[in-house]
Enzyme design. Structure first.
Site, short mmCIF file in Angstrom:
data_model
loop_
_atom_site.label_atom_id
_atom_site.label_comp_id
_atom_site.label_asym_id
_atom_site.label_seq_id
_atom_site.Cartn_x
_atom_site.Cartn_y
_atom_site.Cartn_z
N PHE A 21 -8.57 43.28 57.01
CA PHE A 21 -10.17 43.06 57.43
C PHE A 21 -10.35 42.52 58.72
O PHE A 21 -12.06 42.22 59.53
CB PHE A 21 -10.85 42.21 56.21
CG PHE A 21 -10.01 42.97 55.04
CD1 PHE A 21 -11.11 44.05 54.53
CD2 PHE A 21 -9.61 41.73 54.47
CE1 PHE A 21 -10.22 44.02 53.31
CE2 PHE A 21 -9.64 42.17 53.00
CZ PHE A 21 -9.72 43.44 52.57
N ARG A 22 -9.53 42.64 59.74
CA ARG A 22 -9.80 42.44 61.02
C ARG A 22 -10.20 40.65 61.85
O ARG A 22 -10.85 40.51 62.49
CB ARG A 22 -10.92 42.97 61.97
CG ARG A 22 -10.78 44.22 62.31
CD ARG A 22 -9.82 45.28 62.39
NE ARG A 22 -9.43 44.82 63.99
CZ ARG A 22 -8.55 45.22 64.73
NH1 ARG A 22 -7.91 45.88 64.25
NH2 ARG A 22 -8.66 45.57 65.61
#
Length: 195
Positions: free
Chosen positions: A173-174
């Site tokens: 999810f970065r």
């Protein structure tokens, strides 16, 4: 001077990258700036790292060498996609030529074909056709036949002395983890950055 924490962390990650099967784990992007402020980047290979900094070798008459002569601040970036969730390590700092002794010692360890290539290549200059380069290779093979190939005076090493190092650890999810180390004269400070 790099501290032991930075060196140990980097060396551990480099060992992971080597064990991962990466074909060029020592590949690093080198960014330079020319006299007009234009940024240039290319991949070079890390040949050594210690508390003094990182070393790579090249032709001193190349475009990158000209840019380094004009502006001695550079940036290096390693990107190992195949370990963990992906890792980047960034180094920024001053670059200078390595010692003659260090350049001689490294050149003597290179494969003979690479040594001949260092004499034959007018790196970054325009080449009229491949035949011209092949002829230069043949010329230097004949010139140095039966003896050791000396280091060309236009070829040698550079030392990058970082004052900023960032370890970037990829996450789903970065939601990455970023740790930056900054030199404060003789000591280093560390802090986290938002991803």
């Amino acid at each position: 001077m790099l501290n032991s924490e930075i060196l140990d962390t980097f060396r551990g990650l480099l060992d992971e990258a080597k064990a991962s099967g990466d074909r060029e784990p020592t590949a690093m992007n080198l960014a330079t700036v020319d006299s007009r402020g234009r940024v240039h980047s290319r991949i070079v290979l890390l040949k050594a790292i210690d508390e003094k900094g990182l070393r790579f070798f090249t032709n001193y008459e190349s475009a990158k060498a000209g840019e380094i002569a004009e502006h001695d601040q550079v940036a290096l970036c390693f990107h190992w996609k195949q370990i963990r969730e992906g890792i980047q390590v960034r180094f920024e700092g001053r670059v200078s030529k390595a010692s003659v002794e260090e350049s001689d010692a490294y050149f003597a360890r290179r494969p003979r074909g690479s040594q001949i290539g260092a004499w034959a290549s007018k790196q970054s200059q325009e080449l009229p056709d491949r035949k011209t380069f092949d002829e230069r290779v043949a010329h230097y093979e004949k010139e140095f036949e039966g003896r050791d190939v000396p280091r060309p005076p236009h070829w040698g090493g550079y030392l990058v002395e970082p004052d900023r190092v960032e370890f970037w650890y990829g996450a789903t999810f970065r939601l990455h983890e970023r740790i930056v180390h900054t030199s404060e004269g003789t000591s280093w400070t560390s802090r986290l950055l938002y991803p």
